[in-house]
Design a protein around this motif. Structure first.
Motif, PDB file in Angstrom:
ATOM      1  N   VAL A  75       0.842  -1.202   0.000  1.00 43.14           N
ATOM      2  CA  VAL A  75       0.000   0.000   0.000  1.00 43.14           C
ATOM      3  C   VAL A  75       0.876   1.252   0.000  1.00 43.14           C
ATOM      4  O   VAL A  75       0.611   2.212  -0.745  1.00 43.14           O
ATOM      5  N   LEU A  76       1.938   1.242   0.803  1.00 49.10           N
ATOM      6  CA  LEU A  76       2.827   2.411   0.886  1.00 49.10           C
ATOM      7  C   LEU A  76       3.595   2.620  -0.415  1.00 49.10           C
ATOM      8  O   LEU A  76       3.889   3.759  -0.801  1.00 49.10           O
ATOM      9  N   ILE A  77       3.942   1.526  -1.098  1.00 52.98           N
ATOM     10  CA  ILE A  77       4.625   1.644  -2.404  1.00 52.98           C
ATOM     11  C   ILE A  77       3.733   2.426  -3.359  1.00 52.98           C
ATOM     12  O   ILE A  77       4.180   3.361  -4.028  1.00 52.98           O
ATOM     13  N   GLU A  78       2.445   2.070  -3.428  1.00 51.18           N
ATOM     14  CA  GLU A  78       1.529   2.750  -4.345  1.00 51.18           C
ATOM     15  C   GLU A  78       1.326   4.201  -3.922  1.00 51.18           C
ATOM     16  O   GLU A  78       1.365   5.112  -4.756  1.00 51.18           O
ATOM     17  N   TYR A  79       1.135   4.421  -2.627  1.00 52.04           N
ATOM     18  CA  TYR A  79       0.898   5.784  -2.137  1.00 52.04           C
ATOM     19  C   TYR A  79       2.070   6.698  -2.468  1.00 52.04           C
ATOM     20  O   TYR A  79       1.882   7.800  -2.997  1.00 52.04           O
ATOM     21  N   ASN A  80       3.260   6.222  -2.181  1.00 57.98           N
ATOM     22  CA  ASN A  80       4.450   7.067  -2.390  1.00 57.98           C
ATOM     23  C   ASN A  80       4.749   7.287  -3.873  1.00 57.98           C
ATOM     24  O   ASN A  80       5.286   8.327  -4.254  1.00 57.98           O
ATOM     25  N   PHE A  81       4.412   6.310  -4.698  1.00 60.30           N
ATOM     26  CA  PHE A  81       4.643   6.486  -6.140  1.00 60.30           C
ATOM     27  C   PHE A  81       3.793   7.646  -6.659  1.00 60.30           C
ATOM     28  O   PHE A  81       4.261   8.478  -7.440  1.00 60.30           O
ATOM     29  N   TYR A  82       2.528   7.731  -6.191  1.00 59.78           N
ATOM     30  CA  TYR A  82       1.640   8.768  -6.717  1.00 59.78           C
ATOM     31  C   TYR A  82       1.938  10.151  -6.154  1.00 59.78           C
ATOM     32  O   TYR A  82       1.642  11.159  -6.790  1.00 59.78           O
ATOM     33  N   ILE A  83       2.517  10.202  -4.927  1.00 64.30           N
ATOM     34  CA  ILE A  83       2.821  11.549  -4.384  1.00 64.30           C
ATOM     35  C   ILE A  83       4.266  11.947  -4.684  1.00 64.30           C
ATOM     36  O   ILE A  83       4.691  13.041  -4.348  1.00 64.30           O
ATOM     37  N   SER A  84       5.019  11.052  -5.326  1.00 67.97           N
ATOM     38  CA  SER A  84       6.464  11.279  -5.482  1.00 67.97           C
ATOM     39  C   SER A  84       6.805  12.391  -6.458  1.00 67.97           C
ATOM     40  O   SER A  84       7.824  13.071  -6.307  1.00 67.97           O
ATOM     41  N   ASN A  85       5.958  12.567  -7.475  1.00 68.22           N
ATOM     42  CA  ASN A  85       6.285  13.516  -8.554  1.00 68.22           C
ATOM     43  C   ASN A  85       7.676  13.220  -9.126  1.00 68.22           C
ATOM     44  O   ASN A  85       8.445  14.125  -9.426  1.00 68.22           O
ATOM     45  N   PHE A  86       7.990  11.929  -9.227  1.00 68.68           N
ATOM     46  CA  PHE A  86       9.261  11.419  -9.759  1.00 68.68           C
ATOM     47  C   PHE A  86      10.475  11.948  -8.979  1.00 68.68           C
ATOM     48  O   PHE A  86      11.494  12.312  -9.548  1.00 68.68           O
ATOM     49  N   SER A  87      10.297  11.982  -7.641  1.00 74.17           N
ATOM     50  CA  SER A  87      11.416  12.390  -6.791  1.00 74.17           C
ATOM     51  C   SER A  87      12.317  11.180  -6.536  1.00 74.17           C
ATOM     52  O   SER A  87      11.836  10.086  -6.232  1.00 74.17           O
ATOM     53  N   LYS A  88      13.622  11.399  -6.632  1.00 76.23           N
ATOM     54  CA  LYS A  88      14.565  10.296  -6.446  1.00 76.23           C
ATOM     55  C   LYS A  88      14.489   9.738  -5.023  1.00 76.23           C
ATOM     56  O   LYS A  88      14.531   8.524  -4.812  1.00 76.23           O
ATOM     57  N   ASN A  89      14.342  10.635  -4.049  1.00 77.57           N
ATOM     58  CA  ASN A  89      14.268  10.190  -2.655  1.00 77.57           C
ATOM     59  C   ASN A  89      13.067   9.281  -2.413  1.00 77.57           C
ATOM     60  O   ASN A  89      13.156   8.256  -1.732  1.00 77.57           O
ATOM     61  N   LYS A  90      11.937   9.680  -3.003  1.00 77.62           N
ATOM     62  CA  LYS A  90      10.732   8.882  -2.826  1.00 77.62           C
ATOM     63  C   LYS A  90      10.912   7.491  -3.449  1.00 77.62           C
ATOM     64  O   LYS A  90      10.469   6.479  -2.906  1.00 77.62           O
ATOM     65  N   PHE A  91      11.557   7.463  -4.618  1.00 79.62           N
ATOM     66  CA  PHE A  91      11.756   6.173  -5.298  1.00 79.62           C
ATOM     67  C   PHE A  91      12.708   5.281  -4.511  1.00 79.62           C
ATOM     68  O   PHE A  91      12.577   4.063  -4.508  1.00 79.62           O
ATOM     69  N   GLU A  92      13.670   5.934  -3.819  1.00 76.90           N
ATOM     70  CA  GLU A  92      14.570   5.148  -2.969  1.00 76.90           C
ATOM     71  C   GLU A  92      13.790   4.553  -1.791  1.00 76.90           C
ATOM     72  O   GLU A  92      14.020   3.416  -1.370  1.00 76.90           O
ATOM     73  N   GLU A  93      12.828   5.362  -1.268  1.00 73.15           N
ATOM     74  CA  GLU A  93      11.971   4.847  -0.192  1.00 73.15           C
ATOM     75  C   GLU A  93      11.120   3.675  -0.699  1.00 73.15           C
ATOM     76  O   GLU A  93      10.929   2.666  -0.003  1.00 73.15           O
ATOM     77  N   ILE A  94      10.592   3.823  -1.930  1.00 76.78           N
ATOM     78  CA  ILE A  94       9.778   2.743  -2.521  1.00 76.78           C
ATOM     79  C   ILE A  94      10.596   1.466  -2.614  1.00 76.78           C
ATOM     80  O   ILE A  94      10.121   0.368  -2.289  1.00 76.78           O
ATOM     81  N   LEU A  95      11.871   1.612  -3.056  1.00 74.34           N
ATOM     82  CA  LEU A  95      12.732   0.432  -3.198  1.00 74.34           C
ATOM     83  C   LEU A  95      13.015  -0.191  -1.827  1.00 74.34           C
ATOM     84  O   LEU A  95      13.046  -1.418  -1.690  1.00 74.34           O
ATOM     85  N   SER A  96      13.198   0.673  -0.815  1.00 73.95           N
ATOM     86  CA  SER A  96      13.423   0.154   0.540  1.00 73.95           C
ATOM     87  C   SER A  96      12.196  -0.614   1.039  1.00 73.95           C
ATOM     88  O   SER A  96      12.310  -1.678   1.658  1.00 73.95           O
TER      89      SER A  96
END
Length: 1318
Positions: A751-772
């Motif tokens: 659920v958090l992967i999907e949430y963060n992907f949509y609020i990320s606005n293609f931010s590198k930090n957010k994508f690193e969080e998604i990978l974590s």
């Protein structure tokens, strides 16, 4: 003068009367009679007096009597007489007829028949006399002069009737003439004359005159010829209906001269009533009707069945003794019709030989339409038939109690078509007949309530259609609806949801029904049974979805499955919306209480809230506050506490029972989707007018999800006490608890992967969080899979229930594989660098596709919106297709080897599943789907065949590249998937198109030129070849070539015989020849035999026709010549195919067993063909030469080899059985022998039956067909002394010694004797 005659007639003797009459001239008498009759005086008494004075014993008296009789008939026919006088005269003439001598009766009858033929009858009153005259004539035993010969009275009567029936009848007297015959004793032959004549006259009458004539015919049928009468009536109205429908569909000007439709239907209705009444009086007539209907089933049922005949049969169901028989007949005819259509659809061979058929469903629905014209006697039968079809052929219960549903008409079975027909009959009858509506509704509701254990989705669909058609009509039946609501607590959840969805339009128009439902749901909310509470929640959620609050977004944005616009009342007024708001808020209060109940109840709420919010956006604040307060119970507010969620509080331990208290993953998923939807859809429309309190709720939820994300990234598995050292055993409480907790954490990560992907606005930090987050998910998934010992690949356990939405999967895959925007490059490289993450994304898509293929829908927030699901599906397919074609498996595999499937192969597997699902559930949208693959939004309208052919070429290239690689690099799984994809795409091609032919030729070429020792690939490719071939032409030549290849590869059953290897199909090699290719060939041969058998049965059902040799009857004169020629050609080619297989040294087991069964079917079909020729050929003629050649071929190339094969199989099995040392092994071997030799007696019987009917045909045609047949092997039971001695010695020695050497030689002797030498 008249007074004198009358006074003389009163005296005791007639002498004076005779004397007086002799003095009068003939014209004086006739004038006197005329004057008396016209004046209305006692003409009857005068006639009787004249007859009294004209005894038949005297010649002048007899002649006077005849002349007066004839003149009286003319007087009656003149129409000048008063009605009473005419009747009196007729009565007097009736009494005198039997006194006439035979010759005068012949004259009278001949004169009468002449009047009728010449059309001299004026009013037809005198026709009452003809039966009396003919009856009197038939009683005369002496020979009478008739024409040029002498005949008895009975024979004269027969000739007169024949003459009468061969002449012309005046149209106005047809009914009277027909009625007249009921008073004449008739032989069966005479009845046939009369009935044939009357049936020919039907077409001459006006419509309104037909019912009385048919009534007279039915009365006449009691004397015989019931079959002819019924056939004539049915065929007349079949032609009339056909002509009428052609006129209706033709030029509009024709409507002025054609019969009005209503008038024709009323006449047909009257006729049906007459027939039913006649059947009630004469049950033999009913039996004859059933016999004809059963005979009409043979061949093409639509030849006998027409709207009139079906309506007649349905009316007969009102007679109890025939009810069951008629419904069984109609049921079997409907099923047969649908099976025939399915068979025809799948075979070009049959399509070329069988003309286009009318589907029986069209005929029955025509009856429903016609029944609007006062056919009340048909209506009850229609309703019963509809329910019988739905009850008999509805969805069947499978393992888990659910029924398999298919939405595409192409993939429906005959049973599903029959069930749909039943529903359509009931719906259309409901629309046409108001009287029957109450009964239909009651029966539907009764089935919904009483059949809780079996699938009733078809009844719920019918109910939904009925209510959508007329919700206001149901207000009259509201008591039945409210009564049904009382049972909601006891019904399965699926039934409750379907029922409430069906009655939803009614709730909008009837406050009473709505109030009673709410009362029932509130009671159920506090019931002790969990299912009852689930039903209550389901009901309340449905109400929230469909009662819109003022200010909510338009229905188009909410995609309601049943929109308000579908209800024919105004529910959009402000009053309704305000009332709805109060109503909905009350329901929300009730539902909040459910958040403290079991996990199953909460889970339903979380799944339902998303859907409610999208359809009723004004409830957002209430829903979001409920979710926030629920989430706070399991959230750690302190920012430095790890982990951020109280997972252990979600699992409840009560003694030895471990249960899930809070489905935290679903709660978080629901919160995320609601928040995301609100921010993307509602917030932009508010333009800063949002309530501060609402804003605070959304901001707080956003902050919570952000905090949970950052702390989840920092958390280790040890923080959740779920590391590798934890216990995951399913046998301990701790293990079960840890297992539940692990799945909750994995769900939260997704659920958090999907949430963060949509609020990320293609931010590198957010994508690193998604990978974590993904790495946390992956570690936990690996541990769970490893500890539970399932040995499955990564993520296999969880992705079946992935929390990622379909929309997110499509967006994620598009970003990972297709996003080439420069600004996104750096951030996306974080995700792209992880092959594990890429594989995870594709695997989720794969499981979504699998779920769609199996059930027709996927879980998630858009699960109730097929359009959005379809759009996401198109996007996913486009990405998978690009990924597979851009980076082939070979290229990917040449890099570093990784555990599990390659991504390209997973993409291909996903494509295969999606194409299969689209073909099954999205058939109407195929054009849109293929357009999306070509990346055209609204491109040119290119035909489906052309678009499919373009996609096919891509996969053809991929398969060719794969086949061009070496044997060691050949990926069997990929090859099979490619063939499956090609098979799905080829179903979209029009069989008559050049693209289809190209596909067929290409497949054939692949089979011929490529040799791979891979049985599964060979099977899939050959199945594709056959599936294409049957839609182009019959595959018998391919079967023959394949059989030769199999024979060449496996060798002959005679070891001394060398077989020349053929190389038609390189795909057939030593490894694939048996069992793969052999079983496929035999399976396809069986299908061909089924088609031929079906065709023979159809030919037998055609109107009786006789044929002889080709010289006697040229092909042009035989309507069935093309069909019989096609049958013989098919069987001839199949016979050569079996000729090869029967000599092949097939391995023991399924191949031999299937071959023996196939041979048995072959001989059964040959026997059916011989019996067909027995039925149609002339005793003096012959049979077509092509048939003689087939018989000769069977005698020389098949039968002898069958007996050789039987000996080979038995000897081989015997050797296998005797070579075993252990007693246990010997028993197993003998059991196998018995199993494998079971088809042998069936085959021998089939051969002998074939030869038996050949002998009959030879006798009938005077052609010696048996000259080509060799004597069958004697299969009598014999005791062989030498073999018996050997066995007895073996048994004596078996207990103490090893098996001695001489035993083998003794056992080997028998097979040597039976071995065939060439």
């Amino acid at each position: 003068m008249d007074q004198k005659i009358l006074s003389l007639a009163t005296s005791k003797t007639t002498d004076r009367l005779q004397e007086f009459l002799r003095t009068l001239r003939e014209d004086e008498l006739t004038n006197l009679l005329q004057n008396q009759a016209v004046a209305g005086k006692a003409a009857g008494a005068l006639v009787r007096a004249i007859f009294k004075g004209s005894p038949c014993s005297e010649e002048d008296g007899a002649l006077r009597r005849r002349k007066i009789y004839t003149y009286c008939i003319q007087l009656v026919e003149s129409g000048d007489l008063p009605k009473q006088v005419a009747s009196e005269l007729i009565g007097s003439l009736m009494l005198e007829a039997h006194r006439f001598p035979g010759p005068l009766l012949v004259e009278l009858a001949t004169e009468f028949v002449g009047m009728i033929k010449d059309g001299n009858l004026v009013n037809g009153k005198s026709l009452e006399l003809l039966p009396i005259i003919l009856v009197a004539l038939s009683t005369k035993k002496e020979n009478l002069t008739y024409g040029t010969g002498e005949l008895s009275g009975e024979e004269c009567k027969k000739e007169l009737i024949n003459t009468l029936c061969s002449g012309k009848w005046d149209q106005q007297h047809i009914i009277q003439l027909t009625s007249m015959f009921k008073d004449i004793p008739l032989t069966a032959e005479e009845v046939e004359f009369v009935v044939d004549k009357v049936l020919k006259m039907l077409s001459m009458l006006n419509l309104q005159e037909i019912p009385p004539l048919v009534y007279q015919l039915l009365v006449l049928s009691s004397k015989g010829s019931r079959k002819t009468v019924l056939e004539g009536i049915v065929s007349f109205f079949r032609e009339l209906d056909k002509q009428h429908s052609e006129d209706q569909s033709g030029d509009e000007l024709l409507d002025l001269v054609t019969v009005p439709s209503g008038e024709l239907r009323h006449v047909e209705g009257t006729i049906i009533l007459h027939v039913v009444f006649a059947i009630k009086l004469d049950s033999e007539l009913g039996r004859e009707l059933l016999k004809q209907a059963k005979a009409g089933q043979q061949g093409d049922p639509s030849r006998y069945f027409c709207p009139f005949s079906v309506a007649l049969l349905l009316s007969v169901t009102g007679i109890q003794r025939f009810e069951e028989q008629v419904f069984d007949l109609l049921k079997s005819s409907i099923m047969r019709c649908f099976k025939d259509l399915q068979l025809l659809k799948g075979s070009k061979f049959l399509q070329n030989l069988v003309p286009q058929r009318t589907c029986i469903s069209t005929i029955i629905l025509e009856v429903v339409k016609n029944s609007a014209h006062s056919w009340d006697h048909v209506t009850q039968g229609l309703v019963k038939l509809g329910f019988i079809l739905m009850d008999s052929y509805g969805p069947k219960k499978i393992g888990d109690g659910k029924a398999v549903e298919t939405s595409s008409s192409l993939s429906k079975t005959p049973s599903q078509h029959a069930c749909d027909l039943g529903a359509r009959i009931l719906l259309e009858t409901f629309k046409v007949h108001e009287v029957i509506r109450q009964e239909i509704l009651e029966q539907v509701f009764n089935r919904v309530i009483t059949r809780a254990s079996s699938p009733i989705s078809h009844f719920l669909d019918l109910l939904s259609d009925i209510i959508l058609y007329a919700p206001l009509v149901l207000q009259n039946c509201s008591s039945k609806v409210t009564e049904t609501f009382d049972y909601l607590s006891f019904l399965p959840l699926q039934t409750v949801q379907g029922l409430l969805k069906a009655v939803q339009p009614l709730l909008k128009v009837s406050m009473a029904v709505r109030d009673s439902l709410i009362l029932v749901l509130r009671k159920a909310m506090f019931a002790s049974q969990l299912d009852a509470r689930k039903s209550a929640v389901a009901g309340f959620l449905l109400l929230l979805k469909n009662f819109k609050v003022l200010g909510s977004l338009a229905s188009s944005q909410c995609s309601q499955s049943i929109g308000v616009s579908q209800v024919r009342v105004d529910v959009h007024s402000r009053y309704n919306s305000v009332a709805n708001e109060t109503f909905c808020l009350e329901i929300m209060d009730s539902l909040r209480r459910c958040l403290g109940q079991q996990a199953d109840i909460r889970l339903m709420l979380y799944e339902g809230f998303c859907d409610v919010l999208r359809r009723n956006s004004q409830l957002a604040s209430s829903i979001m506050q409920a979710l926030l307060s629920q989430l706070k119970q399991y959230y750690e507010p302190k920012p430095d506490v790890l982990p951020p969620l109280k997972v252990e509080a979600c699992v409840l331990t009560q003694g030895n029972q471990i249960s899930l208290q809070e489905p935290l993953d679903y709660l978080l998923c629901c919160t995320q989707h609601c928040l995301s939807w609100y921010k993307s859809t509602v917030l932009p429309l508010q333009h800063g007018d949002a309530d501060e309190e609402e804003e605070g709720v959304y901001q707080e939820l956003d902050d919570m999800l952000g905090s949970i994300t950052s702390r989840m990234v920092k958390s280790e598995l040890e923080d959740f006490e779920l590391d590798k050292s934890a216990d995951f055993s399913q046998s301990t409480n701790t293990g079960i608890k840890n297992h539940m907790s692990a799945h909750l954490v994995m769900g939260v990560c997704e659920v958090l992967i999907e949430y963060n992907f949509y609020i990320s606005n293609f931010s590198k930090n957010k994508f690193e969080e998604i990978l974590s987050l993904f790495m946390c998910y992956k570690k936990l998934s690996d541990i769970v899979n490893e500890k539970t010992g399932k040995g499955k690949s990564k993520m296999a356990n969880k992705t079946n229930e992935s929390f990622l939405s379909m929309k997110f999967v499509s967006d994620l895959l598009t970003a990972l594989f297709r996003d080439s925007t420069q600004s996104h490059e750096e951030s996306l490289s974080v995700l792209r660098s992880s092959t594990e993450f890429l594989r995870y994304a594709v695997s989720v898509a794969l499981h979504k596709a699998q779920q769609l293929k199996e059930t027709g829908h996927v879980g998630g927030p858009d699960s109730h919106n097929p359009n959005k699901t379809f759009q996401s599906l198109c996007d996913i397919t486009r990405v998978l297709l690009w990924r597979y074609t851009s980076i082939p498996t070979v290229v990917e595999d040449s890099g570093k080897k990784e555990r599990g499937k390659s991504i390209s192969l997973m993409c291909l597997e996903g494509l295969e599943k999606i194409l299969s699902a689209v073909g099954q559930f999205f058939q109407p949208k195929v054009q849109q789907f293929l357009r999306a693959l070509d990346n055209e939004e609204d491109g040119v309208d290119v035909p489906v065949t052309q678009r499919a052919a373009f996609q096919i070429r891509q996969f053809q290239r991929a398969l060719l590249n794969l086949l061009s690689s070496g044997e060691e690099d050949f990926n069997s799984k990929e090859a099979q998937l490619l063939v499956a994809v090609l098979a799905s795409l080829s179903r979209l091609l029009e069989p008559s198109s050049p693209q289809f032919l190209q596909m067929l030729n290409w497949t054939c070429k692949i089979c011929k030129e490529n040799s791979r020792e891979d049985a599964l690939f060979c099977k899939s490719l050959m199945n594709l070849l056959f599936s294409l071939h049957v839609l182009y032409k019959s595959p018998v030549t391919v079967l023959r070539d394949l059989s030769q290849d199999i024979h060449g590869q496996l060798g002959d059953i005679d070891e001394d015989c060398e077989v020349e290897k053929s190389d038609h199909f390189a795909m057939v090699n030593l490894k694939t020849a048996a069992p793969t290719a052999c079983l496929l060939v035999l399976s396809q041969a069986e299908k061909v035999l089924e088609e031929v058998d079906w065709l023979i049965t159809n030919l037998k059902g055609l109107p009786s026709q006789e044929t002889s040799s080709e010289e006697a009857s040229p092909p042009a004169t035989l309507p069935s010549y093309a069909a019989t020629k096609g049958i013989v050609m098919q069987l001839g080619t199949l016979l050569t195919c079996f000729h090869e297989l029967v000599q092949t040294a097939l391995p023991s087991g399924s191949c031999v067993d299937t071959l023996l069964k196939g041979l048995c079917k072959m001989y059964t079909t040959l026997t059916a063909l011989v019996r067909y020729y027995l039925q149609v050929c002339r005793s003096s003629g012959g049979i077509p030469r092509i048939m003689e050649k087939l018989v000769k071929l069977s005698g020389s190339h098949l039968t002898p080899l069958c007996y050789t094969l039987i000996s080979y199989v038995q000897n081989k099995n015997s050797n296998n059985g005797k070579c075993t040392d252990e007693k246990k092994e010997k028993t197993a071997a003998m059991a196998k022998v018995l199993r494998e030799t079971k088809p042998i007696p069936n085959l021998v019987f089939a051969i002998e039956q074939y030869e038996k009917f050949l002998i009959h045909l030879s006798k009938k045609t005077k052609v010696n067909l048996m000259q080509h047949m060799k004597l069958s092997t004697s299969r009598d039971f014999k005791i062989k002394g030498d073999v018996l001695d050997t066995i007895l010695r073996e048994d004596a020695e078996d207990g103490s010694e090893e098996v001695p050497a001489p035993e083998h030689s003794g056992q080997d002797e028998e097979p040597v004797k039976k071995k065939r030498k060439k």
